[in-house]
Design a protein around this motif. Sequence first.
Motif, mmCIF file in Angstrom:
data_model
loop_
_atom_site.group_PDB
_atom_site.id
_atom_site.type_symbol
_atom_site.label_atom_id
_atom_site.label_comp_id
_atom_site.label_asym_id
_atom_site.label_seq_id
_atom_site.Cartn_x
_atom_site.Cartn_y
_atom_site.Cartn_z
ATOM 1 N N LEU A 127 -0.433 21.525 10.389
ATOM 2 C CA LEU A 127 -1.439 20.832 11.188
ATOM 3 C C LEU A 127 -1.419 21.342 12.620
ATOM 4 O O LEU A 127 -0.381 21.277 13.285
ATOM 5 N N GLN A 138 -3.220 6.194 -5.383
ATOM 6 C CA GLN A 138 -2.452 5.752 -4.213
ATOM 7 C C GLN A 138 -3.327 5.968 -2.979
ATOM 8 O O GLN A 138 -3.556 7.107 -2.574
ATOM 9 N N PRO A 139 -3.793 4.887 -2.352
ATOM 10 C CA PRO A 139 -4.792 5.040 -1.281
ATOM 11 C C PRO A 139 -4.347 5.961 -0.150
ATOM 12 O O PRO A 139 -5.179 6.590 0.490
ATOM 13 N N HIS A 140 -3.043 6.066 0.129
ATOM 14 C CA HIS A 140 -2.585 6.891 1.253
ATOM 15 C C HIS A 140 -2.034 8.246 0.810
ATOM 16 O O HIS A 140 -1.532 8.995 1.633
ATOM 17 N N LEU A 196 0.810 -1.217 0.000
ATOM 18 C CA LEU A 196 0.000 0.000 0.000
ATOM 19 C C LEU A 196 0.847 1.272 0.000
ATOM 20 O O LEU A 196 0.406 2.329 -0.425
ATOM 21 N N GLU A 197 2.070 1.189 0.518
ATOM 22 C CA GLU A 197 2.890 2.378 0.723
ATOM 23 C C GLU A 197 4.054 2.461 -0.250
ATOM 24 O O GLU A 197 4.770 3.460 -0.271
ATOM 25 N N ASP A 227 4.669 2.787 -3.512
ATOM 26 C CA ASP A 227 4.850 3.810 -4.542
ATOM 27 C C ASP A 227 5.154 5.165 -3.914
ATOM 28 O O ASP A 227 6.064 5.878 -4.333
ATOM 29 N N ARG A 228 4.381 5.499 -2.886
ATOM 30 C CA ARG A 228 4.591 6.767 -2.219
ATOM 31 C C ARG A 228 5.942 6.796 -1.504
ATOM 32 O O ARG A 228 6.635 7.809 -1.489
ATOM 33 N N ALA A 282 -7.863 22.444 3.876
ATOM 34 C CA ALA A 282 -7.955 23.454 4.940
ATOM 35 C C ALA A 282 -9.421 23.788 5.229
ATOM 36 O O ALA A 282 -9.806 23.965 6.394
ATOM 37 N N HIS A 335 -7.099 2.788 13.478
ATOM 38 C CA HIS A 335 -7.045 1.425 12.938
ATOM 39 C C HIS A 335 -6.877 0.470 14.109
ATOM 40 O O HIS A 335 -5.818 0.451 14.736
ATOM 41 N N PRO A 382 -8.778 17.576 13.160
ATOM 42 C CA PRO A 382 -8.470 16.908 11.904
ATOM 43 C C PRO A 382 -7.080 16.294 12.019
ATOM 44 O O PRO A 382 -6.225 16.817 12.743
ATOM 45 N N THR A 383 -6.843 15.177 11.341
ATOM 46 C CA THR A 383 -5.578 14.499 11.595
ATOM 47 C C THR A 383 -4.753 14.234 10.351
ATOM 48 O O THR A 383 -3.553 14.104 10.444
ATOM 49 N N ARG A 436 -6.892 -11.811 5.563
ATOM 50 C CA ARG A 436 -6.257 -12.627 6.607
ATOM 51 C C ARG A 436 -7.069 -12.679 7.910
ATOM 52 O O ARG A 436 -6.616 -13.250 8.901
ATOM 53 N N LEU A 450 -4.073 25.840 9.666
ATOM 54 C CA LEU A 450 -4.399 24.996 8.507
ATOM 55 C C LEU A 450 -4.246 25.774 7.213
ATOM 56 O O LEU A 450 -3.746 25.255 6.214
ATOM 57 N N ARG A 451 -4.681 27.029 7.231
ATOM 58 C CA ARG A 451 -4.582 27.837 6.002
ATOM 59 C C ARG A 451 -3.129 28.129 5.659
ATOM 60 O O ARG A 451 -2.824 28.484 4.525
ATOM 61 N N PHE A 497 -6.572 -3.266 -3.540
ATOM 62 C CA PHE A 497 -5.402 -3.895 -2.913
ATOM 63 C C PHE A 497 -5.179 -3.483 -1.463
ATOM 64 O O PHE A 497 -4.060 -3.474 -0.975
ATOM 65 N N HIS A 498 -6.268 -3.119 -0.779
ATOM 66 C CA HIS A 498 -6.151 -2.929 0.680
ATOM 67 C C HIS A 498 -7.294 -3.681 1.349
ATOM 68 O O HIS A 498 -8.207 -4.167 0.680
ATOM 69 N N ARG A 544 3.576 -0.485 -13.715
ATOM 70 C CA ARG A 544 3.189 0.826 -13.188
ATOM 71 C C ARG A 544 2.805 0.737 -11.715
ATOM 72 O O ARG A 544 2.413 1.736 -11.116
ATOM 73 N N GLY A 545 2.828 -0.467 -11.152
ATOM 74 C CA GLY A 545 2.494 -0.616 -9.735
ATOM 75 C C GLY A 545 1.239 -1.445 -9.558
ATOM 76 O O GLY A 545 0.831 -2.188 -10.460
ATOM 77 N N GLN A 546 0.615 -1.317 -8.406
ATOM 78 C CA GLN A 546 -0.564 -2.105 -8.101
ATOM 79 C C GLN A 546 -1.805 -1.458 -8.684
ATOM 80 O O GLN A 546 -1.870 -0.244 -8.842
#
Lengths: 370, 370
Positions: A185, B199-201, A46-47, A49-50, B173, B309, B186-187, B317, A180-181, B297-298, B291-293
């Motif tokens: 964070l 890219q999910p993340h 999942l990570e 590529d980034r 923002a 999480h 916000p996180t 799994r 934020l602006r 895929f999560h 090119r990746g996944q």
Amino acid sequence: MKKNIRLLIGSGENCADIRYASGISTPDEFIWFEYGSRRCAVLSPLEIDRGKSCAKPGVEVVPDSFFGGTSRLNILLAIAAECQCRHFLVPDDFPFALAEKMRANGLELSAAGSGFFPEREFKNDREVAAVTAAQRAAEAGFAKAVEVLTDCEIDGENLRWNDRILTSEILRAEIDCEILRHGMLPTGTICAGGKQGAQPHNAGSGTLPANAPIVMDIFPRSPETGYWGDLTRTVVRGKASGIVKQAYEAVLEAREYAKTLIKKGTYGAAIHCAAEAVLEKHHFFTGENDRGQFGFFHGLGHGVGLEIHESPRLSPRARTALQGGEIVTVEPGLYYPEWGGIRLEDLIYLPQDGSEAVCLTRAPDFLEID
Amino acid sequence: MKKNIRLLIGSGENCADIRYASGISTPDEFIWFEYGSRRCAVLSPLEIDRGKSCAKPGVEVVPDSFFGGTSRLNILLAIAAECQCRHFLVPDDFPFALAEKMRANGLELSAAGSGFFPEREFKNDREVAAVTAAQRAAEAGFAKAVEVLTDCEIDGENLRWNDRILTSEILRAEIDCEILRHGMLPTGTICAGGKQGAQPHNAGSGTLPANAPIVMDIFPRSPETGYWGDLTRTVVRGKASGIVKQAYEAVLEAREYAKTLIKKGTYGAAIHCAAEAVLEKHHFFTGENDRGQFGFFHGLGHGVGLEIHESPRLSPRARTALQGGEIVTVEPGLYYPEWGGIRLEDLIYLPQDGSEAVCLTRAPDFLEID
């Protein structure tokens, strides 16, 4: 010296060491190791590529399937086999259960002791710029708070803003939106009014008082770089009482004096004690009674970087000397359950080249907003 | 069964277990232990007053001087002496170096294994209310984003808002400010447009495209309760392409079908695979190329509580059955480097009493904003 595999497990967001080592910021944990000249980050699919797009130069980025593992233990066994080395050097906070499993499978571990990367304490120009950028957002947040407080009307003991009674929550939201602006964070901004300000970590809640100190401690983090800023100011909307004015002057003098001591060779404890002495000169003493603690009962300052609180400390126990390269807060405070608190915090960078310390904070100092 | 001292060390903000056990939220780490009927939080002088005011009923709050210690090791030795017990049960991520020191000083440790408080997985009404409150802030953030996107003008491939080209940073923002105004933090809000959404993340950066999907994943945390919300929607400002519309319909059907499987006795892996089957029915397949996944895929979902999480997982799994009391996300997604991503996430509560699962999310579902 025995050859070790240096090993980290953590998320880029919560583990400063792994972010420092890899340059990779992730919400989920991953494995990083260094063996000889090889530095390698082992990421989930999942990570990957980034991770590749933001890894530091020289850091190899591989998917966990590269080490054939579905479990961490299997990956670590594969790494040990490939390196032909079974001894790992890990940080002090390495997870205990995994360490036990590694030992049960023939691997050896030892803890690195104080700091996995002691060099994190000494900032390069890029890091100073990153902290400064976060600090600018903190200052913008404070400026916004001053704007709100200036706009307020005094309504008896309360403050009224936009036809509502002003609360810690409202003021905090305004500060944090400004942060934020600025692309940073907000993380836990303190807006503690009146007696709530007597607890240094009280974030503040409910109505904010007129004519009483409001402690604002603002510490945003850059989502891009991971570096923090840290700023505290205390203001009164309306008129401050005599004791609050005296405390403010004492804290301001203590801060300014302590800042002059930020130089190579000075001990953290010496700087802390010097600030305390200035407060005592103004007849503000520290102690504890049946209402709790009072006076100046926290450390004077701490390092700021990829962690908001990191080495070095400026505290009574800090028995190491400044070496150059540190970024530290200088934040004396006075806290009395009877009326609240005053804390004034600047951020200081001591260059490595031996030149004078630089104050990274630009926010103005004043007590009353009339 | 051997009698243990159950031991935690962590900060209230970063260690869900210690917050769950003590009710205390602190930025700094502290010690918590349980021995027989005694449950005790050992706080620094700086935190003691605030700790006392928010500790859970039955939790004793003492300053670290109570156990005569300046170092953690000394405090733990004093606790062992007072309890006349030298065996500690610790969580899997207990810090390794301290464990080594404890052993060197005659204490014994063992790791608790999967989950120090397995009961954290099963939420009571107060916890459901806390997650729901955070979820309402996420929804308000999404509503704000929709408002901004609706206000936008389409300017070629870009979006223009308030005379500026709209970027991920600006939209984030606006969402995050709305969250702050709802009293939540916000996180790491994701606003990833176009191919970044593959890219999910990827949090998203730079200009947001017109006529292409924008993935918004919003997960605020309550500073008061520590509980999280989690919401993802994907929208297109303008016209979606044929493949994006098909992917959207597939993901929506997968999510809705998977939600019907959230019931006592169903296995996490079965729910994940059912969602994947729906996507495949729509001819969306998962794999990896140069090119990746691509594809799905999560994992389909995860528990949400004091951690964003946590257990249980809904993933290939996940070989445990739902028991009732869980709050889980259901968030299928499709990701293709050619055009980007679609992810749609709802939050589901499965009551302990055997009644039907409840969707805690109220945000509407739609793809295009015309």
